[in-house]
Write a protein that holds these residues in place. Structure first.
Motif, mmCIF file in Angstrom:
data_model
loop_
_atom_site.group_PDB
_atom_site.id
_atom_site.type_symbol
_atom_site.label_atom_id
_atom_site.label_comp_id
_atom_site.label_asym_id
_atom_site.label_seq_id
_atom_site.Cartn_x
_atom_site.Cartn_y
_atom_site.Cartn_z
ATOM 1 N N GLN A 141 0.831 -1.203 0.000
ATOM 2 C CA GLN A 141 0.000 0.000 0.000
ATOM 3 C C GLN A 141 0.872 1.262 0.000
ATOM 4 N N TYR A 142 1.987 1.237 0.730
ATOM 5 C CA TYR A 142 2.896 2.384 0.756
ATOM 6 C C TYR A 142 3.431 2.672 -0.644
ATOM 7 N N TYR A 143 3.951 1.644 -1.318
ATOM 8 C CA TYR A 143 4.528 1.858 -2.646
ATOM 9 C C TYR A 143 3.460 2.276 -3.659
ATOM 10 N N LEU A 144 2.250 1.787 -3.499
ATOM 11 C CA LEU A 144 1.165 2.217 -4.385
ATOM 12 C C LEU A 144 0.840 3.688 -4.139
ATOM 13 N N SER A 145 0.900 4.118 -2.892
ATOM 14 C CA SER A 145 0.580 5.523 -2.590
ATOM 15 C C SER A 145 1.676 6.466 -3.078
ATOM 16 N N VAL A 146 2.955 6.077 -2.958
ATOM 17 C CA VAL A 146 4.029 6.964 -3.419
ATOM 18 C C VAL A 146 4.092 7.039 -4.938
ATOM 19 N N SER A 147 3.444 6.102 -5.610
ATOM 20 C CA SER A 147 3.417 6.123 -7.074
ATOM 21 C C SER A 147 2.085 6.667 -7.590
ATOM 22 N N ASP A 148 1.322 7.330 -6.722
ATOM 23 C CA ASP A 148 0.021 7.914 -7.094
ATOM 24 C C ASP A 148 -0.935 6.890 -7.687
ATOM 25 N N GLY A 149 -0.921 5.677 -7.144
ATOM 26 C CA GLY A 149 -1.866 4.650 -7.569
ATOM 27 C C GLY A 149 -1.465 3.889 -8.816
ATOM 28 N N ASP A 150 -0.242 4.086 -9.303
ATOM 29 C CA ASP A 150 0.225 3.401 -10.514
ATOM 30 C C ASP A 150 0.961 2.122 -10.110
ATOM 31 N N PRO A 151 0.388 0.940 -10.378
ATOM 32 C CA PRO A 151 1.036 -0.309 -9.964
ATOM 33 C C PRO A 151 2.430 -0.488 -10.570
ATOM 34 N N ARG A 152 2.600 -0.118 -11.826
ATOM 35 C CA ARG A 152 3.911 -0.248 -12.456
ATOM 36 C C ARG A 152 4.914 0.677 -11.773
ATOM 37 N N GLY A 153 4.483 1.886 -11.452
ATOM 38 C CA GLY A 153 5.340 2.824 -10.730
ATOM 39 C C GLY A 153 5.697 2.311 -9.346
ATOM 40 N N ALA A 154 4.726 1.651 -8.692
ATOM 41 C CA ALA A 154 4.980 1.081 -7.372
ATOM 42 C C ALA A 154 6.068 0.015 -7.454
ATOM 43 N N LEU A 155 5.977 -0.856 -8.455
ATOM 44 C CA LEU A 155 6.991 -1.890 -8.632
ATOM 45 C C LEU A 155 8.354 -1.274 -8.937
ATOM 46 N N LEU A 156 8.376 -0.211 -9.717
ATOM 47 C CA LEU A 156 9.624 0.461 -10.053
ATOM 48 C C LEU A 156 10.261 1.077 -8.803
ATOM 49 N N GLU A 157 9.457 1.764 -7.992
ATOM 50 C CA GLU A 157 9.975 2.362 -6.756
ATOM 51 C C GLU A 157 10.501 1.287 -5.806
ATOM 52 N N PHE A 158 9.771 0.199 -5.692
ATOM 53 C CA PHE A 158 10.200 -0.908 -4.824
ATOM 54 C C PHE A 158 11.527 -1.473 -5.318
ATOM 55 N N SER A 159 11.645 -1.663 -6.617
ATOM 56 C CA SER A 159 12.874 -2.194 -7.207
ATOM 57 C C SER A 159 14.053 -1.262 -6.946
ATOM 58 N N LYS A 160 13.820 0.050 -7.079
ATOM 59 C CA LYS A 160 14.891 1.018 -6.802
ATOM 60 C C LYS A 160 15.356 0.906 -5.352
ATOM 61 N N ASP A 161 14.399 0.791 -4.431
ATOM 62 C CA ASP A 161 14.748 0.691 -3.017
ATOM 63 C C ASP A 161 15.511 -0.600 -2.704
ATOM 64 N N VAL A 162 15.095 -1.699 -3.307
ATOM 65 C CA VAL A 162 15.777 -2.976 -3.088
ATOM 66 C C VAL A 162 17.206 -2.896 -3.626
ATOM 67 N N ASN A 163 17.372 -2.319 -4.817
ATOM 68 C CA ASN A 163 18.719 -2.174 -5.386
ATOM 69 C C ASN A 163 19.591 -1.278 -4.512
ATOM 70 N N TRP A 164 19.020 -0.214 -3.980
ATOM 71 C CA TRP A 164 19.769 0.685 -3.107
ATOM 72 C C TRP A 164 20.220 -0.047 -1.846
ATOM 73 N N GLU A 165 19.304 -0.839 -1.259
ATOM 74 C CA GLU A 165 19.646 -1.586 -0.062
ATOM 75 C C GLU A 165 20.774 -2.590 -0.345
ATOM 76 N N ARG A 166 20.725 -3.235 -1.496
ATOM 77 C CA ARG A 166 21.787 -4.182 -1.859
ATOM 78 C C ARG A 166 23.125 -3.475 -1.993
ATOM 79 N N GLN A 167 23.119 -2.319 -2.615
ATOM 80 C CA GLN A 167 24.366 -1.563 -2.795
ATOM 81 C C GLN A 167 24.914 -1.103 -1.464
ATOM 82 N N MET A 168 24.041 -0.712 -0.538
ATOM 83 C CA MET A 168 24.496 -0.251 0.772
ATOM 84 C C MET A 168 25.152 -1.395 1.552
#
Length: 112
Positions: free
Chosen positions: A82-109
């Motif tokens: 629900q958080y990722y859907l809200s930060v992407s203004d209700g766009d499921p594809r955008g939610a998946l993209l934001e989640f993927s960016k965060d996961v990649n960032w966590e891996r790099q850290m």
């Protein structure tokens, strides 16, 4: 397409057109089809209608289905989906993209 997720998870959707010339200088609109209860692409060959349809917010059941689909795709709990859907203004594809960016960032850290 077997589900709404099938449409939202794609970058493009190919639709055969018998006469490609009808698409020259045409504009496609995204509208909510009341009968199919989903967003559809609409091409008005004679130009846009005088009154464009008003945007209809998805039903609670529709929101729930999107959140469930995201939860399964991301392997997370409902609140995270629900958080990722809200930060992407209700766009499921955008939610998946934001989640993927965060996961990649966590891996790099973790690697640094």
């Amino acid at each position: 397409m077997m589900s709404d997720h099938g449409i939202h998870s794609r970058d493009r959707l190919l639709i055969p057109v018998n006469t490609p010339d009808i698409l020259i200088d045409a504009t496609c609109y995204i509208e909510l089809d009341a009968h199919a209860k989903r967003e559809v692409a609409v091409l008005y060959l004679d130009g846009p209608p005088d009154k464009m349809p008003t945007k209809v917010l998805p039903s609670e059941r529709g929101k729930r289905r999107v959140i469930e689909s995201l939860r399964r795709s991301m392997h997370v709990d409902d609140a995270t989906a629900q958080y990722y859907l809200s930060v992407s203004d209700g766009d499921p594809r955008g939610a998946l993209l934001e989640f993927s960016k965060d996961v990649n960032w966590e891996r790099q850290m973790r690697l640094t």
